[in-house]
Design a protein around this motif. Structure first.
Motif, short mmCIF file in Angstrom:
data_model
loop_
_atom_site.label_atom_id
_atom_site.label_comp_id
_atom_site.label_asym_id
_atom_site.label_seq_id
_atom_site.Cartn_x
_atom_site.Cartn_y
_atom_site.Cartn_z
N ALA A 365 0.84 -1.20 0.00
CA ALA A 365 0.00 0.00 0.00
C ALA A 365 0.87 1.25 0.00
N LYS A 366 1.97 1.21 0.77
CA LYS A 366 2.89 2.35 0.81
C LYS A 366 3.52 2.58 -0.57
N ALA A 367 3.92 1.49 -1.24
CA ALA A 367 4.52 1.62 -2.58
C ALA A 367 3.52 2.21 -3.57
N TYR A 368 2.25 1.80 -3.46
CA TYR A 368 1.22 2.32 -4.36
C TYR A 368 1.04 3.83 -4.18
N LEU A 369 0.99 4.29 -2.92
CA LEU A 369 0.80 5.72 -2.66
C LEU A 369 2.00 6.53 -3.11
N ILE A 370 3.20 5.97 -2.96
CA ILE A 370 4.40 6.67 -3.45
C ILE A 370 4.34 6.83 -4.96
N ASN A 371 3.89 5.78 -5.67
CA ASN A 371 3.80 5.86 -7.14
C ASN A 371 2.74 6.87 -7.58
N THR A 387 2.61 19.79 -5.20
CA THR A 387 3.62 20.03 -4.18
C THR A 387 3.75 18.81 -3.27
N PRO A 388 4.83 18.74 -2.48
CA PRO A 388 4.97 17.63 -1.52
C PRO A 388 3.83 17.54 -0.51
N ARG A 389 3.03 18.61 -0.35
CA ARG A 389 1.89 18.55 0.57
C ARG A 389 0.87 17.50 0.14
N ARG A 390 0.95 17.09 -1.15
CA ARG A 390 0.03 16.06 -1.62
C ARG A 390 0.25 14.76 -0.85
N ASN A 391 1.50 14.47 -0.51
CA ASN A 391 1.79 13.26 0.26
C ASN A 391 1.05 13.26 1.59
N GLU A 392 1.09 14.42 2.28
CA GLU A 392 0.42 14.53 3.56
C GLU A 392 -1.10 14.38 3.40
N SER A 393 -1.64 14.94 2.32
CA SER A 393 -3.08 14.81 2.08
C SER A 393 -3.45 13.35 1.85
N LEU A 394 -2.63 12.63 1.06
CA LEU A 394 -2.88 11.21 0.82
C LEU A 394 -2.81 10.42 2.13
N ARG A 395 -1.84 10.76 2.97
CA ARG A 395 -1.72 10.07 4.26
C ARG A 395 -2.98 10.25 5.10
N ARG A 396 -3.45 11.49 5.18
CA ARG A 396 -4.63 11.76 6.00
C ARG A 396 -5.86 11.02 5.48
N PHE A 397 -6.06 11.03 4.15
CA PHE A 397 -7.23 10.36 3.58
C PHE A 397 -7.13 8.84 3.75
N ARG A 403 -9.60 4.08 9.38
CA ARG A 403 -10.33 4.26 10.64
C ARG A 403 -11.84 4.08 10.43
N LEU A 404 -12.35 4.59 9.30
CA LEU A 404 -13.77 4.45 9.01
C LEU A 404 -14.15 2.98 8.88
N SER A 405 -13.23 2.14 8.42
CA SER A 405 -13.47 0.71 8.30
C SER A 405 -13.20 -0.02 9.62
N LEU A 406 -12.89 0.77 10.67
CA LEU A 406 -12.59 0.23 12.01
C LEU A 406 -11.42 -0.73 11.96
N GLN A 407 -10.43 -0.42 11.12
CA GLN A 407 -9.21 -1.21 11.01
C GLN A 407 -8.02 -0.40 11.51
N GLY A 408 -6.91 -1.10 11.79
CA GLY A 408 -5.73 -0.44 12.28
C GLY A 408 -4.56 -0.46 11.32
N THR A 409 -4.76 -1.02 10.11
CA THR A 409 -3.69 -1.13 9.13
C THR A 409 -4.23 -0.76 7.75
N ILE A 410 -3.51 0.11 7.05
CA ILE A 410 -3.88 0.50 5.69
C ILE A 410 -3.45 -0.61 4.73
N THR A 411 -4.41 -1.13 3.99
CA THR A 411 -4.13 -2.16 2.99
C THR A 411 -4.28 -1.57 1.60
N LEU A 412 -3.90 -2.35 0.60
CA LEU A 412 -3.99 -1.87 -0.79
C LEU A 412 -5.44 -1.60 -1.18
N GLU A 413 -6.36 -2.35 -0.61
CA GLU A 413 -7.78 -2.13 -0.92
C GLU A 413 -8.23 -0.73 -0.53
#
Length: 413
Positions: A365-371, A387-397, A403-413
């Motif tokens: 999932a991290k590799a996908y967001l970097i790409n 700008t690099p602020r896009r990375n922070e926006s992607l992280r927050r979303f 969190r909305l899925s009540l999970q503790g780990t970001i997956t590729l899905e």
């Protein structure tokens, strides 16, 4: 001898009385629309326990005291005997039974289904705008703040739209769905009214400090700013203070007692165009945000920008009209209220989601967001620089979806 006991005071009491500030009573308005205020007297260990700009629930006795010359008139004041709730948090109670039902509802759906079902039932009176509704839902949840680096987890959203496209109704729906959130009209906003300010003392009972909408909103709730294109007028300090509050999430006031006011809130802004016909012109060389009078440095601090146009389409007009009439039909209203298994489903889901304060991320999932960031930098042409602020926006979303899925780990899905 007469059954009475008289006490003589041997020493003057070792006490200090410090008039600080008149408190604003929330959710109550006087007849002329101005907020009600009341003096609160605290003694002993209660003194100094209240946070700057914070919300408190106080226990005590309502009393009165003489005021003015001749002491003929009296005013009410509140003698505080205890602080029941102190701080800027607002949550809704979730019973174990409700939590089990919510987790079952989430577990039966994929992430995409969760988003679609929640968006379909969010502000159902408003037809369409599914992407905007999903973004606001994620804003209500928010990402996770990184304390060590001072990076915010709150999501800021800007709705740019023609008049009459239901921007204000979306703001109102967001405020009702997020416990403790606040709706604010920017048409008459000042620096003190929006953020905070220290002004010249006008009376002996006032510190001269004023707390604005952002500082009065509980941490990580939503402060919705309607009529954002009217913000500040000729007063540039309003916009400058807002930019600091959006990114740094704190404002320094040199004259204030503690000097710093926290604004750790998610900001939802709605703006109309300032063009001659009051509609956005996509063919104009002037960017849409500039057509609304919004500066580029404010734009760069927003995580999501939605453009809501009032386009003439027969099919769209029929759908909008049908949605409006359905909202007035009691039968449809009953079906809408039964769309969730329990009452106050969304606020309770929000409360559960915000309890997740650590979110991990899988390597793929991290590799996908970097790409996605790298591709966006390459493909950004006339649309503007990424700008690099896009990375922070992607992280927050991404954290908000997790969190909305009540999970503790970001997956590729």
């Amino acid at each position: 001898t007469k059954g009475e006991v008289t006490f003589n005071l041997l020493n003057k009491p070792d006490s200090v009385t410090t008039p600080i500030q008149m408190l604003q009573v929330q959710d109550l308005d006087s007849n002329d629309g101005s907020p009600k205020t009341i003096f609160v007297e605290m003694r002993g260990t209660l003194c100094g326990e209240v946070m700057d700009g914070g919300f408190v629930t106080l226990d005590g006795v309502l009393m009165s005291r003489p005021i003015g010359r001749g002491k003929k008139h009296r005013e009410p004041y509140f003698f505080c005997t205890g602080i029941i709730e102190n701080g800027k948090s607002r949550t809704i109670a979730v019973s174990p039974e409700d939590e089990a039902i919510i987790r079952q509802w989430i577990g039966e759906r994929s992430v995409k289904q969760i988003m679609n079902d929640l968006a379909s039932n969010f502000a159902p009176i408003i037809h369409g705008y599914m992407d905007e509704k999903k973004a606001i839902l994620l804003q209500i949840i928010g990402g996770v703040r990184i304390e060590a680096q001072g990076k915010r987890g709150d999501i800021h959203i800007l709705l740019l739209g023609d008049p009459g496209v239901a921007k204000s109704q979306l703001l109102d729906a967001a405020v009702r769905a997020s416990p403790g959130s606040l709706l604010y009209d920017c048409s008459q906003a000042s620096k003190a009214g929006l953020v905070a300010a220290a002004e010249k003392m006008k009376e002996s009972f006032s510190s001269g400090e004023s707390w604005g909408a952002l500082s009065l909103t509980p941490d990580h709730a939503i402060c919705a700013l309607d009529e954002f294109h009217l913000l500040g007028g000729k007063d540039k300090t309003v916009t400058e203070s807002l930019n600091v509050a959006l990114e740094a999430q704190e404002v320094r006031i040199s004259k204030a007692a503690k000097g710093v006011v926290r604004t750790r809130v998610a900001v939802l802004m709605a703006a109309n165009p300032k063009t001659r016909n009051a509609r956005f012109d996509p063919e104009s060389p002037t960017p849409l945000y500039e057509q609304a009078g919004i500066k580029v440095n404010t734009m760069s601090r927003t995580d999501y920008v939605a453009v809501m146009r009032d386009l003439e389409s027969e099919a769209l007009d029929v759908s909008v009209s049908e949605a409006m009439w359905n909202s007035a039909d009691p039968t449809i209203q009953i079906l809408q209220t039964e769309s969730y298994p329990i009452d106050n489903f969304l606020p309770k889901l929000v409360t559960l989601a915000k309890r997740i304060d650590e979110v991990f991320i899988e390597p793929n999932a991290k590799a996908y967001l970097i790409n996605t960031y790298s591709d966006a930098r390459k493909g950004a042409g006339a649309e503007g620089k990424v700008t690099p602020r896009r990375n922070e926006s992607l992280r927050r979303f991404a954290q908000a979806v997790c969190r909305l899925s009540l999970q503790g780990t970001i997956t590729l899905e």
